[in-house]
Design a protein around this motif. Structure first.
Motif, PDB file in Angstrom:
ATOM      1  N   LYS A 137       0.809  -1.218   0.000  1.00 43.47           N
ATOM      2  CA  LYS A 137       0.000   0.000   0.000  1.00 43.47           C
ATOM      3  C   LYS A 137       0.843   1.271   0.000  1.00 43.47           C
ATOM      4  O   LYS A 137       0.571   2.228  -0.717  1.00 43.47           O
TER       5      LYS A 137
ATOM      6  N   TYR B 251       2.378   6.048  -2.363  1.00 41.95           N
ATOM      7  CA  TYR B 251       1.195   5.504  -1.695  1.00 41.95           C
ATOM      8  C   TYR B 251       0.154   5.090  -2.724  1.00 41.95           C
ATOM      9  O   TYR B 251      -0.194   5.865  -3.622  1.00 41.95           O
ATOM     10  N   ASN B 252      -0.315   3.871  -2.580  1.00 41.07           N
ATOM     11  CA  ASN B 252      -1.419   3.357  -3.392  1.00 41.07           C
ATOM     12  C   ASN B 252      -1.187   3.555  -4.889  1.00 41.07           C
ATOM     13  O   ASN B 252      -2.057   3.988  -5.633  1.00 41.07           O
TER      14      ASN B 252
END
Length: 204
Positions: free
Chosen positions: A58, A79-80
């Protein structure tokens, strides 16, 4: 396949490089980590030997400090599925040319290489950066004093850094970096650092 980021693209995004990588991640991947995947199946997730490629991690965190200026970055840089513009704004400031004060975009793949190194070595201390970006003037000056400085150093395109990781021997950092097979690795025990870059795979 060319493993180098196009310096012209970095120059065009000099004021906000990370935003470019976030808004057009596919453009980065053409010359980045996923390009290596076509050759050696290298991504941070795969290199960690943890979750399958379909189970993306993630977020990715990094801690770095410039040994000359004391500047620090601590936090997520990805992130992501996206590189974070604010994070890379701080990172390029930490990794600026401390001699001239010049700031330049940093190749996100450097952070990915360092991220994997930390996890493989199981050492999450702050990386100490001795040299990140170098201006042409600085590189020329250093080259005049040392044969070990390349004329076309990848430091000048934000694709290299000289580092150490407190708590892990230089030789262990070097060996782990070589095993990643993801760029250049230089070993400088007398100067107490390991060089890593996102150029072609080689070591010295």
């Amino acid at each position: 396949m060319n493993r180098f980021i196009d310096p012209a693209k970095l120059m065009a995004a000099n004021s906000d490089a990370a935003e470019k990588y976030q808004s057009d991640r596919r453009g980065f991947l053409k010359g980045g980590v996923m390009a290596l995947a076509a050759l050696g199946m290298w991504t941070p997730e795969i290199a960690l030997g943890s979750a399958p490629a379909t189970m993306a991690i993630k977020g990715r965190e990094m801690k770095i400090t410039n040994t000359h200026t004391g500047a620090k970055f601590t936090g997520e840089y990805w992130y992501n599925g996206k590189y974070l513009p604010d994070a890379f704004g701080e990172i390029k400031s930490v990794m600026k040319d401390h001699r001239s004060g010049d700031v330049y975009p940093i190749d996100p793949r450097l952070m990915d290489i360092m991220y994997v190194l930390q996890h493989r070595l199981q050492n999450y201390n702050m990386f100490e950066i001795l040299s990140g970006y170098r201006s042409e003037k600085t590189n020329a000056k250093l080259r005049g004093h040392s044969r070990g400085v390349a004329r076309h150093s990848l430091h000048m395109t934000g694709q290299a850094c000289d580092l150490r990781l407190p708590g892990t021997s230089l030789s262990s950092v070097r060996q782990s970096a070589i095993k990643l097979n993801s760029g250049g690795v230089g070993y400088y025990p007398r100067s107490n650092f390991v060089h890593v870059d996102t150029g072609r795979v080689r070591h010295w």
